[in-house]
Design a protein around this motif. Structure first.
Motif, PDB file in Angstrom:
ATOM      1  N   LEU A   1      13.468  14.400 -12.481  1.00 52.18           N
ATOM      2  CA  LEU A   1      12.247  13.743 -12.009  1.00 52.18           C
ATOM      3  C   LEU A   1      11.497  13.358 -13.285  1.00 52.18           C
ATOM      4  O   LEU A   1      10.761  14.175 -13.859  1.00 52.18           O
ATOM      5  CB  LEU A   1      11.434  14.706 -11.136  1.00 52.18           C
ATOM      6  N   HIS A   2      11.752  12.163 -13.748  1.00 52.64           N
ATOM      7  CA  HIS A   2      11.232  11.737 -15.049  1.00 52.64           C
ATOM      8  C   HIS A   2      10.192  10.647 -14.875  1.00 52.64           C
ATOM      9  O   HIS A   2      10.461   9.616 -14.257  1.00 52.64           O
ATOM     10  CB  HIS A   2      12.390  11.247 -15.933  1.00 52.64           C
ATOM     11  N   PHE A   3       9.013  10.911 -15.373  1.00 50.70           N
ATOM     12  CA  PHE A   3       7.900   9.962 -15.287  1.00 50.70           C
ATOM     13  C   PHE A   3       7.607   9.562 -13.839  1.00 50.70           C
ATOM     14  O   PHE A   3       7.556   8.381 -13.507  1.00 50.70           O
ATOM     15  CB  PHE A   3       8.162   8.726 -16.176  1.00 50.70           C
ATOM     16  N   PRO A   4       7.446  10.561 -12.957  1.00 52.28           N
ATOM     17  CA  PRO A   4       7.066  10.217 -11.574  1.00 52.28           C
ATOM     18  C   PRO A   4       5.700   9.551 -11.572  1.00 52.28           C
ATOM     19  O   PRO A   4       4.851   9.876 -12.411  1.00 52.28           O
ATOM     20  CB  PRO A   4       7.013  11.577 -10.875  1.00 52.28           C
ATOM     21  N   ASP A   5       5.483   8.637 -10.635  1.00 55.71           N
ATOM     22  CA  ASP A   5       4.167   7.998 -10.542  1.00 55.71           C
ATOM     23  C   ASP A   5       3.129   9.087 -10.313  1.00 55.71           C
ATOM     24  O   ASP A   5       3.259   9.880  -9.380  1.00 55.71           O
ATOM     25  CB  ASP A   5       4.141   7.002  -9.368  1.00 55.71           C
ATOM     26  N   PRO A   6       2.062   9.135 -11.130  1.00 52.09           N
ATOM     27  CA  PRO A   6       1.092  10.238 -10.983  1.00 52.09           C
ATOM     28  C   PRO A   6       0.258  10.158  -9.698  1.00 52.09           C
ATOM     29  O   PRO A   6      -0.138  11.189  -9.186  1.00 52.09           O
ATOM     30  CB  PRO A   6       0.194  10.102 -12.210  1.00 52.09           C
ATOM     31  N   ASN A   7       0.001   8.950  -9.182  1.00 51.83           N
ATOM     32  CA  ASN A   7      -0.773   8.800  -7.939  1.00 51.83           C
ATOM     33  C   ASN A   7      -2.002   9.700  -7.926  1.00 51.83           C
ATOM     34  O   ASN A   7      -2.154  10.566  -7.057  1.00 51.83           O
ATOM     35  CB  ASN A   7       0.099   9.115  -6.717  1.00 51.83           C
ATOM     36  N   ARG A   8      -2.875   9.557  -8.916  1.00 58.86           N
ATOM     37  CA  ARG A   8      -4.006  10.465  -9.045  1.00 58.86           C
ATOM     38  C   ARG A   8      -5.141  10.169  -8.072  1.00 58.86           C
ATOM     39  O   ARG A   8      -5.934  11.049  -7.768  1.00 58.86           O
ATOM     40  CB  ARG A   8      -4.574  10.425 -10.479  1.00 58.86           C
ATOM     41  N   ARG A   9      -5.242   8.903  -7.617  1.00 57.39           N
ATOM     42  CA  ARG A   9      -6.380   8.610  -6.738  1.00 57.39           C
ATOM     43  C   ARG A   9      -6.211   9.355  -5.419  1.00 57.39           C
ATOM     44  O   ARG A   9      -5.100   9.440  -4.890  1.00 57.39           O
ATOM     45  CB  ARG A   9      -6.488   7.104  -6.518  1.00 57.39           C
ATOM     46  N   ARG A  10      -7.334   9.860  -4.919  1.00 58.54           N
ATOM     47  CA  ARG A  10      -7.256  10.736  -3.756  1.00 58.54           C
ATOM     48  C   ARG A  10      -6.466  10.127  -2.593  1.00 58.54           C
ATOM     49  O   ARG A  10      -5.633  10.778  -1.983  1.00 58.54           O
ATOM     50  CB  ARG A  10      -8.655  11.108  -3.294  1.00 58.54           C
ATOM     51  N   LYS A  11      -6.680   8.794  -2.358  1.00 58.01           N
ATOM     52  CA  LYS A  11      -6.006   8.217  -1.185  1.00 58.01           C
ATOM     53  C   LYS A  11      -4.497   8.066  -1.409  1.00 58.01           C
ATOM     54  O   LYS A  11      -3.758   7.846  -0.466  1.00 58.01           O
ATOM     55  CB  LYS A  11      -6.653   6.887  -0.792  1.00 58.01           C
TER      56      LYS A  11
END
Ligand SMILES: C[S@@+](CC[C@H](N)C(=O)[O-])C[C@H]1O[C@@H](n2cnc3c(N)ncnc32)[C@H](O)[C@@H]1O
Length: 225
Positions: free
Chosen positions: A127-137
């Motif tokens: 699992l390399h450089f997974p999208d961080p998806n930090r925004r709550r939604k």
């Protein structure tokens, strides 16, 4: 550079039918949802017709890392999953250029494929450089979850390992804490985590983030026996 810019730069390529059929399978979200029983299990036997060890990359992007591994290890099989079919067209084209016989790609949302992971079937999961998806939604799109760890702990062979790396420090430490609480896994290294990892094969994401001064953070765990 905003992460979105990287994705806008994706070139769309066309692929001849033979190459597409050899390397790329597209699993429709709707069919997966309603008829998962019609899809092959993610095993060497079902996908390659042999018993070789199988290594899997979740979110393999353009497949550079996995193609390089497949070229260097002809006695193992490699499977790349990515939700972006256009990235996988490039990955398949790279596999064809190298004339690889031991690699395939599936265009699908990895989370929908978890029921197709078979027990004791995977030698490695990357699992390399997974999208961080930090925004709550977008948090619910994050891949590194307890459900992923349940799936991977069942699917790894006893000597199999999970490798996780990212440039995103906050996301990395979240993943690290989660894995450290999970007693089904143990680290393969003495350090708490590895930084500035000199991977033999550096994907364009790793090159990009390192050029922007973001070190690659990494941990590797194996299934506890
Ligand atoms: C930043 S890229 C990293 C690509 C590659 N691992 C590398 O190191 O170069 C993240 C990839 O994960 C894919 N992705 C994000 N969510 C996914 C999901 N639910 N299922 C499969 N792939 C996913 C994206 O399409 C993208 O190609």
């Amino acid at each position: 550079m905003p992460r979105r810019t990287v994705f806008r730069r994706l070139a769309h390529i066309s692929l001849n039918q033979e190459i597409r059929e050899r390397y790329l399978m597209t699993f429709s979200a709707r069919w997966l949802y309603h008829h998962i029983q019609h899809f092959p299990m993610l095993t060497s036997e079902a996908l390659f017709g042999n018993q070789r060890p199988l290594e899997l990359e979740i979110g393999c992007g353009f497949g550079e890392f996995l193609c390089a591994l497949a070229e260097a290890n002809p006695t193992a099989n490699f499977l790349g999953i990515d939700i972006s079919e256009s990235s996988l067209l490039q990955a398949a084209s790279q596999a064809a250029k190298l004339n690889l016989m031991n690699i395939k790609f599936i265009a699908a949302n990895a989370r929908q494929l978890y029921p197709l992971f078979a027990p004791d079937s995977l030698q490695a999961v990357y699992l390399h450089f997974p999208d961080p998806n930090r925004r709550r939604k977008f948090r619910k799109r994050q891949i590194f979850t307890p459900v992923l760890l349940d799936t991977v702990s069942r699917a790894l062979r006893p000597d199999g390992y999970l490798s996780v790396m990212t440039d995103h420090s906050e996301y990395f430490h979240e993943m690290l804490e989660l894995i450290e609480q999970d007693h089904r896994f143990e680290k393969t290294h003495a350090e708490r985590y590895l930084s500035g990892f000199g991977a033999p094969i550096i994907s364009r994401y790793q090159r990009l983030w390192e050029r922007h001064g973001l070190p690659t953070l990494r941990f590797e765990v194996r299934r506890r026996l």
